[in-house]
Design a protein around this motif. Structure first.
Motif, PDB file in Angstrom:
ATOM      1  N   ASP A 255       0.820  -1.219   0.000  1.00 45.37           N
ATOM      2  CA  ASP A 255       0.000   0.000   0.000  1.00 45.37           C
ATOM      3  C   ASP A 255       0.851   1.265   0.000  1.00 45.37           C
ATOM      4  O   ASP A 255       0.437   2.286  -0.547  1.00 45.37           O
ATOM      5  N   VAL A 256       2.033   1.207   0.598  1.00 49.12           N
ATOM      6  CA  VAL A 256       2.878   2.408   0.598  1.00 49.12           C
ATOM      7  C   VAL A 256       3.383   2.704  -0.818  1.00 49.12           C
ATOM      8  O   VAL A 256       3.377   3.843  -1.278  1.00 49.12           O
ATOM      9  N   CYS A 257       3.790   1.649  -1.532  1.00 53.01           N
ATOM     10  CA  CYS A 257       4.246   1.851  -2.908  1.00 53.01           C
ATOM     11  C   CYS A 257       3.105   2.348  -3.791  1.00 53.01           C
ATOM     12  O   CYS A 257       3.300   3.195  -4.660  1.00 53.01           O
ATOM     13  N   LYS A 258       1.902   1.796  -3.560  1.00 46.01           N
ATOM     14  CA  LYS A 258       0.790   2.169  -4.426  1.00 46.01           C
ATOM     15  C   LYS A 258       0.268   3.571  -4.124  1.00 46.01           C
ATOM     16  O   LYS A 258      -0.239   4.251  -5.004  1.00 46.01           O
ATOM     17  N   ASN A 259       0.338   3.978  -2.855  1.00 49.28           N
ATOM     18  CA  ASN A 259      -0.129   5.304  -2.462  1.00 49.28           C
ATOM     19  C   ASN A 259       0.944   6.012  -1.667  1.00 49.28           C
ATOM     20  O   ASN A 259       0.843   6.132  -0.450  1.00 49.28           O
ATOM     21  N   PRO A 260       1.971   6.499  -2.329  1.00 52.52           N
ATOM     22  CA  PRO A 260       3.072   7.099  -1.572  1.00 52.52           C
ATOM     23  C   PRO A 260       2.550   8.267  -0.736  1.00 52.52           C
ATOM     24  O   PRO A 260       1.666   9.001  -1.183  1.00 52.52           O
ATOM     25  N   PRO A 261       3.055   8.400   0.480  1.00 51.34           N
ATOM     26  CA  PRO A 261       2.551   9.439   1.374  1.00 51.34           C
ATOM     27  C   PRO A 261       2.739  10.851   0.797  1.00 51.34           C
ATOM     28  O   PRO A 261       3.794  11.172   0.259  1.00 51.34           O
ATOM     29  N   LYS A 262       1.683  11.667   0.901  1.00 53.12           N
ATOM     30  CA  LYS A 262       1.795  13.082   0.512  1.00 53.12           C
ATOM     31  C   LYS A 262       1.776  13.882   1.798  1.00 53.12           C
ATOM     32  O   LYS A 262       0.916  13.695   2.638  1.00 53.12           O
ATOM     33  N   ARG A 263       2.742  14.794   1.924  1.00 54.22           N
ATOM     34  CA  ARG A 263       2.859  15.503   3.195  1.00 54.22           C
ATOM     35  C   ARG A 263       2.348  16.935   3.128  1.00 54.22           C
ATOM     36  O   ARG A 263       2.277  17.543   2.072  1.00 54.22           O
ATOM     37  N   PHE A 264       1.987  17.466   4.272  1.00 58.90           N
ATOM     38  CA  PHE A 264       1.621  18.880   4.369  1.00 58.90           C
ATOM     39  C   PHE A 264       2.139  19.412   5.697  1.00 58.90           C
ATOM     40  O   PHE A 264       2.497  18.637   6.585  1.00 58.90           O
TER      41      PHE A 264
END
Ligand code: ADP
Ligand code: ZN
Length: 610
Positions: A391-400
């Motif tokens: 899941d991390v590869c498929k939805n790489p974290p987006k930060r704010f």
């Protein structure tokens, strides 16, 4: 080597070896001791089965579980290899028959339980021409492993009694101490040690956290509906969870059975049989389930709560996709799991080790880098690329920039005198007017309602992140109240800024109707043109396989693996010659099933044309 490849095709229907298999087989054939470490589904069996077929005499295979023996013997026989089992559960008469066949040299592989080795060492075993000895699940010999079996320690007599016979020990889990233990206790002589990669790229990895029970059930139903008609296991921490969950799923039209060590043996056995023979798709089980199960077409595994260590987790998800085909895994994790597991670890007699193991598990669950890399590094393997199948590869974290959010939370914690737990904190931030909150006067603090704009779920997720980032600490000894850490204070006082990972609500599982299940077609394992010949053909082949399995009283996956069926759909063999090219079709299966399967394929193709 060429000869071995011919045997591989003839008896197992495969045209090439998996990594390390050929090397291991050659070593065993040179009569040398060998230790094999391969993940579940890696292909350990062939490493001793092929040398057993090739060599004169009978190979002994020590296996800890009777159910497992039965399965292996059935699959060997289905491939035309004379095999038998010897254990105390069999009627005396049958045991005598088996022994006689062995003495006459008519059995190539004899599966035997460890406690039998000692009792048979004086009379029966010396009368055999033993080609090799395979010790399956060899980690059971070690106190350090998690499945220690006292009967296994008696196996040391094998080398004393049969010094010239090569021993091959096989396991899917063995750290360095266990490895050493296996070699010493079995008295292996200068063993060749073969360690294959523990990577199981066919297993997808997904972790979800902080879901309530209701949300978890909705997510599970959604997941199972996407996997209709496929076998799967849901692992639960408590016995009660297994029965409750099976009932819950039942009320949504999903047939699931419960399994745990507290059930009467008859029910346990029935559950296992029903699962193996595809009479039920879903088993809700404690970790007691699985050791004796070699079912190769388990297509998914869910963890209803977090396991206590990566070893356990990996072994449990490893039960999916043993046939090497794409399979899905999903793990739910929450702070309350962590609290319970921490207590278990602290109370255990190896508490330091167990706490460290739990920390690794937690690191895995909270990882923001490719999860497979975390797993592999735990097993001491390095990988140089992201897997693309977690899941991390498929939805790489987006930060704010989450500084303001964090400040709101921390200031609320401070203003309550660090006396609240997570749920109360969220209620304060969201301005709830529930009785307990008002009684305690938390509605009068300045941050009350300061986080109204975010739904409960999002706050929960962001607070988990703040804990993970070390801004908040949980005081386990004090009712799990939240405390601000020194690095949290830096954010609170604006000395530092901090990033959070944007939280995205996962797909459409919020509405879960109780109406009868919409029959979603089983999702093909590899992309297959939908509503096409392929799908009809796969369906028809599956049904034929089930019919034959029922008639012959063996599990469907022993007739043909899912992989073989997919290969048939792809190649559409209509002659016996074409059929012999299918993966998993050896000589016996060609003779036994070639005609009906090609006839069915011809029929389906013709009907589609017409
Ligand atoms: P393990 O005992 O390591 O868990 P198995 O021996 O049961 O694994 O093998 C797992 C699956 O892989 C089985 O379905 C087996 O038939 C298949 N397999 C093993 N070796 C090969 C090979 N060389 N080519 C294709 N499939 C293989
Ligand atoms: Zn990944």
């Amino acid at each position: 080597m060429k000869e071995l490849l011919l045997l591989l095709k003839k008896f197992f229907g495969y045209t090439s070896f998996r990594p390390l298999q050929a090397e291991i087989i050659q070593r065993v054939l040179q009569k040398e001791d060998t230790l094999v470490l391969m993940p579940t589904g890696g292909g350990k069996s062939i490493c001793y089965q092929l040398p057993a077929i090739y060599s004169p005499g009978t190979a002994l295979v020590v296996s800890p579980l009777i159910a497992l023996m039965k399965d292996q013997v059935e699959s060997l026989i289905a491939n035309g290899i004379p095999a038998a089992a010897l254990n105390s559960m069999m009627p005396e008469e049958e045991q005598q028959q088996v022994k006689q066949l062995c003495v006459q040299g008519k059995i190539k592989l004899l599966y035997i339980s460890p406690e039998r080795i000692k009792t048979e060492a004086d009379w029966f075993l010396p009368r055999l021409d033993i080609s090799l000895i395979a010790i399956d699940e060899a980690h059971c010999i070690s106190h350090w492993g998690h499945d220690f079996r006292p009967e296994y320690t008696q196996l040391s007599i094998l080398k004393e009694r049969f010094p010239k016979v090569p021993i091959v020990a096989l396991t899917a889990t063995a750290d360095k101490i266990t490895r050493k233990d296996i070699i010493e206790q079995l008295k292996l002589r200068e063993p060749g040690v073969f360690i294959s990669s523990f990577d199981r790229p066919n297993l997808s990895l997904t972790v979800r956290r902080g879901l309530t029970k209701k949300e978890k059930i909705a997510a599970i139903i959604h997941f199972i509906r996407k996997h209709t008609g496929q076998s799967g296991i849901i692992y639960c921490m408590r016995r009660n969870d297994t029965t409750e969950l099976a009932e819950d799923l039942g009320s949504y039209g999903i047939k699931a059975i419960a399994y745990h060590a507290g059930l009467p043996p008859i029910l346990r056995e029935k559950a296992q049989e029903d699962f193996i023979n595809d009479r039920v798709d879903v088993v809700c089980a404690t970790v007691a389930f699985g050791m004796g199960i070699d079912k190769s077409n388990v297509r998914w595994v869910i963890h209803y709560s977090m396991p206590g260590s990566i070893e356990n987790y990996y072994q449990e998800i490893g039960r999916a996709g043993r046939d090497g085909m794409k399979s899905d895994t999903l793990l739910f994790y929450s702070l309350s799991d962590l609290i319970v597991l921490r207590r278990f670890a602290e109370e255990s007699n190896q508490n330091e080790i167990n706490i460290e193991k739990l920390n690794w598990m937690r690191r895995y669950c909270e990882s923001e880098i490719c999860r497979r890399r975390v797993l592999l590094s735990y097993f001491g393997e390095e990988s140089d690329h992201d897997c693309g199948n977690c899941d991390v590869c498929k939805n790489p974290p987006k930060r704010f920039d989450g500084s303001i959010l964090i400040q709101k939370a921390l200031s609320a914690i401070a203003r309550t005198g660090e006396r609240v737990g997570l749920p109360m904190l969220i209620d304060i931030l969201r301005g709830s007017s529930r009785a307990e909150l008002i009684e305690k006067g938390y509605n009068r603090i300045k941050t009350y309602g300061a986080g109204r704009d975010l739904p409960y779920k999002q706050w929960k997720e962001y607070l988990y992140q703040m804990i993970q980032l070390g801004y908040i600490e949980i005081d386990y000894a004090n009712g799990q109240t939240l405390k601000i850490t020194p690095s949290g204070k830096k954010i609170l006082y604006g000395e530092q800024r901090a990033q959070l990972v944007f939280y995205k609500e996962p797909e459409e599982e919020t509405r879960t109707s109780k109406s009868p299940e919409k029959r979603v077609k089983a999702r093909p394992i590899r992309p297959i043109r939908s509503d096409s010949v392929d799908e009809t053909l796969l369906d028809a082949l599956r049904q034929l396989r089930k019919q034959i399995a029922d008639r012959e009283h063996i599990p469907a996956y022993i007739i043909f693996s899912d992989d073989s069926l997919e290969d048939m759909v792809e190649k559409k063999p209509v002659t016996l010659d074409q059929f012999s090219d299918i993966r998993g079709v050896g000589q016996i299966k060609l003779e036994r099933y070639g005609k009906v399967f090609t006839a069915l394929t011809r029929f389906v193709l013709k009907k589609q044309e017409g």
